[in-house]
Design a protein around this motif. Structure first.
Motif, PDB file in Angstrom:
ATOM      1  N   ASP A  36       0.819  -1.214   0.000  1.00 60.87           N
ATOM      2  CA  ASP A  36       0.000   0.000   0.000  1.00 60.87           C
ATOM      3  C   ASP A  36       0.856   1.268   0.000  1.00 60.87           C
ATOM      4  OD1 ASP A  36      -2.134  -1.652   0.047  1.00 60.87           O
ATOM      5  OD2 ASP A  36      -2.779  -1.190   2.085  1.00 60.87           O
ATOM      6  N   GLU A  37       2.095   1.155   0.447  1.00 61.59           N
ATOM      7  CA  GLU A  37       3.004   2.291   0.506  1.00 61.59           C
ATOM      8  C   GLU A  37       4.311   1.945  -0.202  1.00 61.59           C
ATOM      9  OE1 GLU A  37       2.341   5.209   1.520  1.00 61.59           O
ATOM     10  OE2 GLU A  37       0.404   4.833   2.447  1.00 61.59           O
ATOM     11  N   PRO A  38       5.052   2.933  -0.750  1.00 58.71           N
ATOM     12  CA  PRO A  38       4.802   4.370  -0.628  1.00 58.71           C
ATOM     13  C   PRO A  38       3.769   4.910  -1.628  1.00 58.71           C
ATOM     14  CG  PRO A  38       6.788   4.043  -1.883  1.00 58.71           C
ATOM     15  CD  PRO A  38       6.325   2.663  -1.451  1.00 58.71           C
ATOM     16  N   PHE A  39       3.328   4.061  -2.582  1.00 61.97           N
ATOM     17  CA  PHE A  39       2.307   4.524  -3.515  1.00 61.97           C
ATOM     18  C   PHE A  39       0.956   3.987  -3.054  1.00 61.97           C
ATOM     19  CE2 PHE A  39       6.180   4.181  -6.155  1.00 61.97           C
ATOM     20  CZ  PHE A  39       6.335   5.517  -6.425  1.00 61.97           C
ATOM     21  N   ALA A  40      -0.033   4.851  -3.009  1.00 57.48           N
ATOM     22  CA  ALA A  40      -1.373   4.425  -2.613  1.00 57.48           C
ATOM     23  C   ALA A  40      -1.853   3.340  -3.573  1.00 57.48           C
ATOM     24  CB  ALA A  40      -2.316   5.627  -2.636  1.00 57.48           C
ATOM     25  N   ARG A  41      -2.380   2.241  -3.031  1.00 54.51           N
ATOM     26  CA  ARG A  41      -2.796   1.125  -3.887  1.00 54.51           C
ATOM     27  C   ARG A  41      -4.254   1.316  -4.308  1.00 54.51           C
ATOM     28  NH1 ARG A  41      -4.733  -4.093  -2.956  1.00 54.51           N
ATOM     29  NH2 ARG A  41      -4.477  -3.857  -0.703  1.00 54.51           N
ATOM     30  N   PRO A  42      -4.516   1.383  -5.604  1.00 54.04           N
ATOM     31  CA  PRO A  42      -5.885   1.570  -6.074  1.00 54.04           C
ATOM     32  C   PRO A  42      -6.596   0.244  -6.322  1.00 54.04           C
ATOM     33  CG  PRO A  42      -4.361   1.857  -7.895  1.00 54.04           C
ATOM     34  CD  PRO A  42      -3.529   1.504  -6.696  1.00 54.04           C
ATOM     35  N   LEU A  43      -7.895   0.244  -6.119  1.00 52.65           N
ATOM     36  CA  LEU A  43      -8.767  -0.863  -6.481  1.00 52.65           C
ATOM     37  C   LEU A  43      -9.533  -0.457  -7.729  1.00 52.65           C
ATOM     38  CD1 LEU A  43     -10.172  -1.636  -2.907  1.00 52.65           C
ATOM     39  CD2 LEU A  43      -8.217  -2.710  -4.048  1.00 52.65           C
ATOM     40  N   LEU A  44      -9.507  -1.293  -8.763  1.00 52.19           N
ATOM     41  CA  LEU A  44     -10.077  -0.933 -10.055  1.00 52.19           C
ATOM     42  C   LEU A  44     -11.250  -1.827 -10.417  1.00 52.19           C
ATOM     43  CD1 LEU A  44      -6.733  -0.725 -12.111  1.00 52.19           C
ATOM     44  CD2 LEU A  44      -7.757   1.043 -10.692  1.00 52.19           C
ATOM     45  N   ALA A  45     -12.205  -1.262 -11.144  1.00 53.37           N
ATOM     46  CA  ALA A  45     -13.331  -2.035 -11.677  1.00 53.37           C
ATOM     47  C   ALA A  45     -13.908  -1.287 -12.873  1.00 53.37           C
ATOM     48  CB  ALA A  45     -14.398  -2.251 -10.613  1.00 53.37           C
ATOM     49  N   ILE A  46     -14.488  -2.046 -13.782  1.00 49.55           N
ATOM     50  CA  ILE A  46     -15.196  -1.449 -14.914  1.00 49.55           C
ATOM     51  C   ILE A  46     -16.677  -1.330 -14.547  1.00 49.55           C
ATOM     52  CG2 ILE A  46     -16.028  -1.848 -17.259  1.00 49.55           C
ATOM     53  CD1 ILE A  46     -13.260  -0.906 -17.363  1.00 49.55           C
ATOM     54  N   LEU A  47     -17.213  -0.137 -14.667  1.00 52.54           N
ATOM     55  CA  LEU A  47     -18.630   0.110 -14.422  1.00 52.54           C
ATOM     56  C   LEU A  47     -19.352   0.068 -15.760  1.00 52.54           C
ATOM     57  CD1 LEU A  47     -20.885   0.947 -12.422  1.00 52.54           C
ATOM     58  CD2 LEU A  47     -20.307   3.327 -12.945  1.00 52.54           C
ATOM     59  N   THR A  98     -13.867   2.697 -12.499  1.00 51.27           N
ATOM     60  CA  THR A  98     -13.975   3.177 -11.128  1.00 51.27           C
ATOM     61  C   THR A  98     -12.691   2.843 -10.384  1.00 51.27           C
ATOM     62  OG1 THR A  98     -14.985   1.140 -10.264  1.00 51.27           O
ATOM     63  CG2 THR A  98     -16.460   2.817 -11.156  1.00 51.27           C
ATOM     64  N   VAL A  99     -12.208   3.799  -9.613  1.00 49.22           N
ATOM     65  CA  VAL A  99     -10.958   3.648  -8.869  1.00 49.22           C
ATOM     66  C   VAL A  99     -11.210   4.054  -7.427  1.00 49.22           C
ATOM     67  CG1 VAL A  99      -8.527   4.323  -8.710  1.00 49.22           C
ATOM     68  CG2 VAL A  99      -9.636   4.183 -10.960  1.00 49.22           C
ATOM     69  N   THR A 100     -10.822   3.178  -6.517  1.00 50.43           N
ATOM     70  CA  THR A 100     -10.987   3.418  -5.086  1.00 50.43           C
ATOM     71  C   THR A 100      -9.651   3.201  -4.396  1.00 50.43           C
ATOM     72  OG1 THR A 100     -13.254   2.583  -5.205  1.00 50.43           O
ATOM     73  CG2 THR A 100     -12.285   2.763  -3.021  1.00 50.43           C
ATOM     74  N   MET A 101      -9.341   4.004  -3.404  1.00 54.76           N
ATOM     75  CA  MET A 101      -8.088   3.866  -2.672  1.00 54.76           C
ATOM     76  C   MET A 101      -8.207   2.767  -1.628  1.00 54.76           C
ATOM     77  SD  MET A 101      -5.933   6.792  -0.669  1.00 54.76           S
ATOM     78  CE  MET A 101      -4.452   6.384   0.277  1.00 54.76           C
ATOM     79  N   ALA A 102      -7.360   1.737  -1.772  1.00 56.22           N
ATOM     80  CA  ALA A 102      -7.377   0.623  -0.828  1.00 56.22           C
ATOM     81  C   ALA A 102      -7.017   1.115   0.571  1.00 56.22           C
ATOM     82  CB  ALA A 102      -6.387  -0.452  -1.276  1.00 56.22           C
ATOM     83  N   GLY A 103      -7.642   0.509   1.570  1.00 57.06           N
ATOM     84  CA  GLY A 103      -7.356   0.883   2.950  1.00 57.06           C
ATOM     85  C   GLY A 103      -8.236   2.003   3.465  1.00 57.06           C
ATOM     86  N   LYS A 104      -8.679   2.891   2.574  1.00 56.56           N
ATOM     87  CA  LYS A 104      -9.545   3.998   2.983  1.00 56.56           C
ATOM     88  C   LYS A 104     -10.958   3.845   2.439  1.00 56.56           C
ATOM     89  CE  LYS A 104      -8.109   8.221   3.027  1.00 56.56           C
ATOM     90  NZ  LYS A 104      -7.559   9.538   2.643  1.00 56.56           N
ATOM     91  N   ASP A 105     -11.111   2.956   1.421  1.00 59.05           N
ATOM     92  CA  ASP A 105     -12.410   2.769   0.769  1.00 59.05           C
ATOM     93  C   ASP A 105     -12.980   4.097   0.300  1.00 59.05           C
ATOM     94  OD1 ASP A 105     -14.435   1.168  -0.228  1.00 59.05           O
ATOM     95  OD2 ASP A 105     -15.678   1.391   1.563  1.00 59.05           O
TER      96      ASP A 105
END
Length: 361
Positions: free
Chosen positions: A214-225, A262-269
């Protein structure tokens, strides 16, 4: 394999430019407006598509240069074999038509993707999570293209038949159902291939990102809407059933041209659009690095990073260089000074760029 002996002729502010003696890391250093990004744009034109600026061909040609331009490069194998000669050009007599050559023979732009997988990150992409869905679709399509050269063909043909269907739907006269059947069959064929290619890309990106910290780069969660069916027959049936609503709207309301990433930041939702500018930048870098890792498998990979190193902190910068080493891709980076690249300067080829001219340091 790596790109070497790169030539630019009459492109942007470059009259005649040659780069030789490239390395894994290649640095272009100079003041703003010197022509650094123009070199990256030239390299990006050795891939299918419109390059990193998505510019019209006449706009790429150098002012006063006659209206045409050329880009050439040698793809040099690491085993000492014969290099592959890649080139693209616009003839001044036909400024709207791009030509491609591979080893001196005429070829299609799509065929360039069989030789190279090119990806890039530019400052103009920083707002991608806040911008319209079309920007994110192009982002996904460009990444998919680096993994699947046929993606460009399906995208182009889908757009062509989509325009034709929209034209018929917008006509005052009732469209010929038989003609619409043929158009929708083509839309379903290429639209299904397009949607499935995007889904495969996002799937492998998700797998790759899951293995990264998850660090040092924020890990994104990806999905196609998407609201459209992926399968060809289901999409054809849906298009036919939706004719009345589409005719009232004057455009096609279902299909992969309506999809979004759609992109969401892992760990923070937290959706990427609601994250800080720094978090968005970190997620964009994480996606680019994961894609570069994937693209470098099977074909030579090239990564073009425009003004990236100077805009991240030293910890992330060091991590960026290490991750770039791990991708196996040839890397091209720009900056206004050498200081941010101190950690890789000894292993890099460096050029000073000024007024469209290059000097190797």
């Amino acid at each position: 394999m790596a790109l070497d002996r790169i030539t630019l002729s009459n492109l942007r502010n470059h009259a005649e430019t040659r780069l030789q003696g490239t390395a894994r890391f290649n640095l272009l250093v100079g003041e703003n407006g010197a022509g650094k990004t123009n070199v990256l744009e030239a390299i990006s034109l050795l891939a299918p598509g419109r390059g990193l600026r998505r510019a019209a061909l006449p706009d790429i040609a150098r002012a006063g240069g006659g209206g045409g331009f050329t880009v050439g490069a040698s793809l040099t194998p690491g085993d000492g074999g014969e290099p592959v000669q890649l080139g693209t050009m616009v003839d001044p007599a036909r400024p709207g038509r791009r030509r491609v050559r591979v080893n001196g023979a005429e070829a299609s732009a799509v065929s360039l993707g069989e030789w190279l997988a090119i990806g890039w990150l530019t400052p103009a992409m920083d707002g991608i999570f806040m911008g319209p869905a079309g920007d994110r679709r192009r982002f996904v399509d460009r990444m998919a293209l680096a993994l699947d050269p046929l993606h460009a063909r399906h995208a182009s043909r889908y757009e062509n038949v989509l325009r034709e269907r929209n034209r018929l739907l917008g006509d005052e006269r009732e469209p010929d159902p038989t003609w619409l059947d043929g158009i929708e069959a083509q839309m379903a064929k290429h639209g299904s291939a397009l949607a499935q290619s995007r889904a495969r890309l996002v799937g492998v990106l998700v797998e790759t990102l899951a293995s990264h910290p998850d660090e040092p780069f924020a890990r994104p969660l990806l999905a196609i809407l998407t609201e459209s069916p992926f399968e060809e027959e289901a999409l054809r049936v849906a298009l036919r059933a939706n004719r009345g609503r589409d005719r009232r709207a004057g455009r096609t309301l279902i299909g992969p041209h309506r999809d979004d990433l759609t992109v969401t930041m892992a760990g923070k939702d937290t959706p990427a659009a609601s994250c800080s500018t720094g978090e968005q930048k970190a997620m964009l870098i994480a996606i680019t690095l994961a894609h570069g890792e994937l693209a470098a498998r099977g074909r030579p990979g090239v990564m073009l990073l425009d003004e990236v190193a100077a805009h991240i902190d030293p910890v992330r910068r060091e991590a960026l260089f290490e991750r770039l080493r791990e991708t196996g891709a040839q890397v091209w980076m720009t900056g206004t000074e050498l200081a941010p690249f101190a950690a890789i300067e000894a292993e890099a080829a460096v050029w000073r760029v000024s007024g469209g001219s290059l000097e190797k340091l």
